[in-house]
Write a protein that holds these residues in place. Structure first.
Motif, PDB file in Angstrom:
ATOM      1  N   GLY A 169       0.813  -1.203   0.000  1.00 20.55           N
ATOM      2  CA  GLY A 169       0.000   0.000   0.000  1.00 20.55           C
ATOM      3  C   GLY A 169       0.846   1.254   0.000  1.00 20.55           C
ATOM      4  O   GLY A 169       2.079   1.206  -0.020  1.00 20.55           O
ATOM      5  N   ILE A 170       0.159   2.389   0.024  1.00 21.32           N
ATOM      6  CA  ILE A 170       0.846   3.679   0.002  1.00 21.32           C
ATOM      7  C   ILE A 170       0.003   4.722   0.713  1.00 21.32           C
ATOM      8  O   ILE A 170      -1.234   4.663   0.712  1.00 21.32           O
ATOM      9  N   LYS A 171       0.672   5.663   1.364  1.00 18.38           N
ATOM     10  CA  LYS A 171       0.045   6.900   1.827  1.00 18.38           C
ATOM     11  C   LYS A 171       0.487   7.999   0.871  1.00 18.38           C
ATOM     12  O   LYS A 171       1.680   8.311   0.779  1.00 18.38           O
ATOM     13  N   ASP A 172      -0.470   8.580   0.170  1.00 17.56           N
ATOM     14  CA  ASP A 172      -0.153   9.646  -0.765  1.00 17.56           C
ATOM     15  C   ASP A 172      -0.436  10.993  -0.117  1.00 17.56           C
ATOM     16  O   ASP A 172      -1.588  11.424  -0.006  1.00 17.56           O
ATOM     17  N   SER A 173       0.624  11.652   0.321  1.00 16.48           N
ATOM     18  CA  SER A 173       0.518  12.983   0.914  1.00 16.48           C
ATOM     19  C   SER A 173       1.014  14.051  -0.049  1.00 16.48           C
ATOM     20  O   SER A 173       1.501  15.103   0.364  1.00 16.48           O
ATOM     21  N   SER A 174       0.880  13.774  -1.342  1.00 14.99           N
ATOM     22  CA  SER A 174       1.275  14.764  -2.345  1.00 14.99           C
ATOM     23  C   SER A 174       0.347  15.967  -2.334  1.00 14.99           C
ATOM     24  O   SER A 174       0.726  17.066  -2.755  1.00 14.99           O
ATOM     25  N   GLY A 175      -0.905  15.766  -1.866  1.00 15.90           N
ATOM     26  CA  GLY A 175      -1.909  16.814  -1.957  1.00 15.90           C
ATOM     27  C   GLY A 175      -2.458  16.991  -3.353  1.00 15.90           C
ATOM     28  O   GLY A 175      -3.208  17.930  -3.627  1.00 15.90           O
ATOM     29  N   ASP A 176      -2.141  16.050  -4.238  1.00 14.89           N
ATOM     30  CA  ASP A 176      -2.545  16.114  -5.641  1.00 14.89           C
ATOM     31  C   ASP A 176      -3.471  14.935  -5.927  1.00 14.89           C
ATOM     32  O   ASP A 176      -3.009  13.793  -6.052  1.00 14.89           O
ATOM     33  N   TRP A 177      -4.778  15.206  -6.025  1.00 16.04           N
ATOM     34  CA  TRP A 177      -5.731  14.128  -6.253  1.00 16.04           C
ATOM     35  C   TRP A 177      -5.431  13.378  -7.552  1.00 16.04           C
ATOM     36  O   TRP A 177      -5.607  12.161  -7.637  1.00 16.04           O
ATOM     37  N   VAL A 193      -4.519   2.080  -1.110  1.00 15.36           N
ATOM     38  CA  VAL A 193      -4.169   3.482  -1.324  1.00 15.36           C
ATOM     39  C   VAL A 193      -4.853   4.338  -0.254  1.00 15.36           C
ATOM     40  O   VAL A 193      -6.084   4.405  -0.188  1.00 15.36           O
ATOM     41  N   PHE A 194      -4.040   4.957   0.587  1.00 13.68           N
ATOM     42  CA  PHE A 194      -4.518   5.886   1.618  1.00 13.68           C
ATOM     43  C   PHE A 194      -4.188   7.306   1.181  1.00 13.68           C
ATOM     44  O   PHE A 194      -3.073   7.567   0.713  1.00 13.68           O
ATOM     45  N   VAL A 195      -5.119   8.212   1.371  1.00 15.60           N
ATOM     46  CA  VAL A 195      -4.810   9.625   1.159  1.00 15.60           C
ATOM     47  C   VAL A 195      -4.251  10.203   2.452  1.00 15.60           C
ATOM     48  O   VAL A 195      -4.523   9.703   3.544  1.00 15.60           O
ATOM     49  N   GLY A 196      -3.472  11.263   2.314  1.00 17.20           N
ATOM     50  CA  GLY A 196      -2.809  11.850   3.469  1.00 17.20           C
ATOM     51  C   GLY A 196      -3.599  12.954   4.138  1.00 17.20           C
ATOM     52  O   GLY A 196      -3.089  13.628   5.037  1.00 17.20           O
ATOM     53  N   ALA A 210      -8.465   2.915   0.204  1.00 16.92           N
ATOM     54  CA  ALA A 210      -8.507   2.145   1.455  1.00 16.92           C
ATOM     55  C   ALA A 210      -8.821   2.986   2.677  1.00 16.92           C
ATOM     56  O   ALA A 210      -9.104   2.435   3.736  1.00 16.92           O
ATOM     57  N   GLY A 211      -8.742   4.320   2.579  1.00 19.53           N
ATOM     58  CA  GLY A 211      -8.969   5.162   3.745  1.00 19.53           C
ATOM     59  C   GLY A 211      -8.033   6.347   3.752  1.00 19.53           C
ATOM     60  O   GLY A 211      -7.607   6.815   2.694  1.00 19.53           O
ATOM     61  N   CYS A 212      -7.696   6.828   4.941  1.00 18.03           N
ATOM     62  CA  CYS A 212      -6.785   7.962   5.045  1.00 18.03           C
ATOM     63  C   CYS A 212      -5.913   7.841   6.289  1.00 18.03           C
ATOM     64  O   CYS A 212      -6.288   7.188   7.263  1.00 18.03           O
ATOM     65  N   ILE A 213      -4.740   8.452   6.196  1.00 18.43           N
ATOM     66  CA  ILE A 213      -3.816   8.564   7.324  1.00 18.43           C
ATOM     67  C   ILE A 213      -3.579  10.057   7.474  1.00 18.43           C
ATOM     68  O   ILE A 213      -2.835  10.663   6.702  1.00 18.43           O
ATOM     69  N   SER A 214      -4.246  10.662   8.450  1.00 17.72           N
ATOM     70  CA  SER A 214      -4.368  12.112   8.467  1.00 17.72           C
ATOM     71  C   SER A 214      -3.968  12.725   9.795  1.00 17.72           C
ATOM     72  O   SER A 214      -4.334  12.226  10.862  1.00 17.72           O
ATOM     73  N   ALA A 215      -3.273  13.860   9.723  1.00 19.74           N
ATOM     74  CA  ALA A 215      -2.843  14.590  10.911  1.00 19.74           C
ATOM     75  C   ALA A 215      -4.012  14.884  11.835  1.00 19.74           C
ATOM     76  O   ALA A 215      -3.936  14.683  13.053  1.00 19.74           O
ATOM     77  N   THR A 216      -5.125  15.366  11.266  1.00 17.75           N
ATOM     78  CA  THR A 216      -6.232  15.790  12.105  1.00 17.75           C
ATOM     79  C   THR A 216      -7.041  14.618  12.647  1.00 17.75           C
ATOM     80  O   THR A 216      -7.951  14.826  13.464  1.00 17.75           O
ATOM     81  N   ALA A 217      -6.677  13.386  12.269  1.00 20.11           N
ATOM     82  CA  ALA A 217      -7.251  12.226  12.965  1.00 20.11           C
ATOM     83  C   ALA A 217      -6.779  12.183  14.413  1.00 20.11           C
ATOM     84  O   ALA A 217      -7.369  11.484  15.237  1.00 20.11           O
ATOM     85  N   ASN A 218      -5.743  12.936  14.742  1.00 21.13           N
ATOM     86  CA  ASN A 218      -5.317  13.065  16.135  1.00 21.13           C
ATOM     87  C   ASN A 218      -6.383  13.715  16.999  1.00 21.13           C
ATOM     88  O   ASN A 218      -6.476  13.428  18.197  1.00 21.13           O
ATOM     89  N   VAL A 219      -7.160  14.626  16.404  1.00 20.12           N
ATOM     90  CA  VAL A 219      -8.096  15.419  17.194  1.00 20.12           C
ATOM     91  C   VAL A 219      -9.548  15.222  16.784  1.00 20.12           C
ATOM     92  O   VAL A 219     -10.456  15.534  17.553  1.00 20.12           O
TER      93      VAL A 219
END
Length: 305
Positions: A169-177, A193-196, A210-219
């Motif tokens: 899999g991959i986390k794509d944190s490019s910010g480019d859909w 495929v996870f978005v960032g 597959a979902g997301c791995i996101s900074a704001t999932a912290n809060v």
């Protein structure tokens, strides 16, 4: 064929708490991880927003041991293990795999710029061969805005073809859909495929992600998971807009200090405000303004305190 060991859903690059002497605070980290799991969010410890590259390999290994000993579910963990030094990546990845972590989120070696696909492939091949574990699951971490070294679609295909049971899999944190969509279009067998950012979560799910791995999932973990669970619901676009409002509010400030200030404010624990230099904590005025802006949109973190 679907691999039941592969991760999906929402994961948080868990913010790392520090003691007054700037050593990692394992007890607070354990508590935060337990709360995130209670919100049905997995744990991408040692991600970008964990201040991972301000932590040593020894510190990361010690924290993983403490999490495991505290009973934190390693089957919900995807620690970041990619380092600039090959031997550091191998050591940390092998340790995480032996502890039963479901996967590892792996940056390419990022110090040297302009490196070739051939060089990145060779690095990952060395890591995989040296760790030499059938349990190893690697999720590539593509974040060119920060690392400036990333994964072309052709390089991903080469890695998946050579290591189909390992590079999963991959986390794509490019910010480019468009970049994310180019990966989804390839339809590699059960490649996750996870978005960032949760800002792309609905689009990702609608296109087989597959979902997301996101900074704001912290809060904002429960709300992000709600969209992941209900992306086919009639109100999915409304759920997405609500997530975007929270994220935009937090992103008005430097992300890592803002996340920590939010945890401190809504968890009633000012020790969370500490960051490691060269980062700087939000000052009192900015912290108050952020908290007020979040409360104005009805934000809360139930169960944290």
């Amino acid at each position: 064929m679907t691999d039941s060991k592969r991760l999906s859903g929402v994961l948080s690059p868990v913010v790392t708490p520090f003691n007054a002497d700037l050593s990692p605070d394992a007890d607070r980290l354990i508590k935060q991880c337990q709360w995130l799991l209670s919100q049905n969010v997995g744990l991408a410890v040692f991600g970008t927003n964990s201040e991972a590259n301000s932590l040593s390999v020894d510190e990361k290994i010690d924290l993983l041991v403490r999490l495991k000993e505290a009973g934190v579910d390693t089957s919900r963990m995807m620690p970041g293990t990619g380092c600039c030094a090959l031997t550091d990546t191998v050591r940390l990845t092998a340790h995480a795999t032996k502890l039963g972590c479901a996967g590892t989120l792996m940056l390419p070696p990022f110090y040297y710029k302009g490196v070739s696909d051939e060089g990145i492939f060779a690095n990952f091949a060395e890591v995989i061969e040296r760790v030499a574990s059938e349990s190893l699951r690697i999720y590539l971490y593509h974040i060119p805005p920060i690392a400036q070294v990333g994964f072309s679609v052709d390089l991903i295909e080469r890695l998946v073809t050579r290591y189909p049971k390992t590079v999963v899999g991959i986390k794509d944190s490019s910010g480019d859909w468009n970049n994310t969509y180019s990966m989804l279009e390839r339809k590699w067998d059960d490649f996750r495929v996870f978005v960032g950012s949760e800002s792309f979560l609905l689009a990702n799910m609608r296109n087989g992600g597959a979902g997301c791995i996101s900074a704001t999932a912290n809060v904002n973990p429960a709300a992000i998971d709600d969209l992941y669970q209900n992306w086919q619901a009639d109100n999915a676009d409304d759920l997405q807009r609500a997530l975007d409002e929270v994220r935009d509010t937090v992103m008005a400030y430097p992300m890592i200090p803002a996340l920590k200030a939010t945890v401190a404010e809504f968890g009633g624990d000012d020790a969370w405000r500490a960051v490691r230099p060269p980062l700087v904590s939000l000052d009192a005025d900015k912290s108050a303004a952020l908290a007020a802006a979040l409360r104005d949109i009805g934000f809360e973190m139930p169960g944290l305190s």
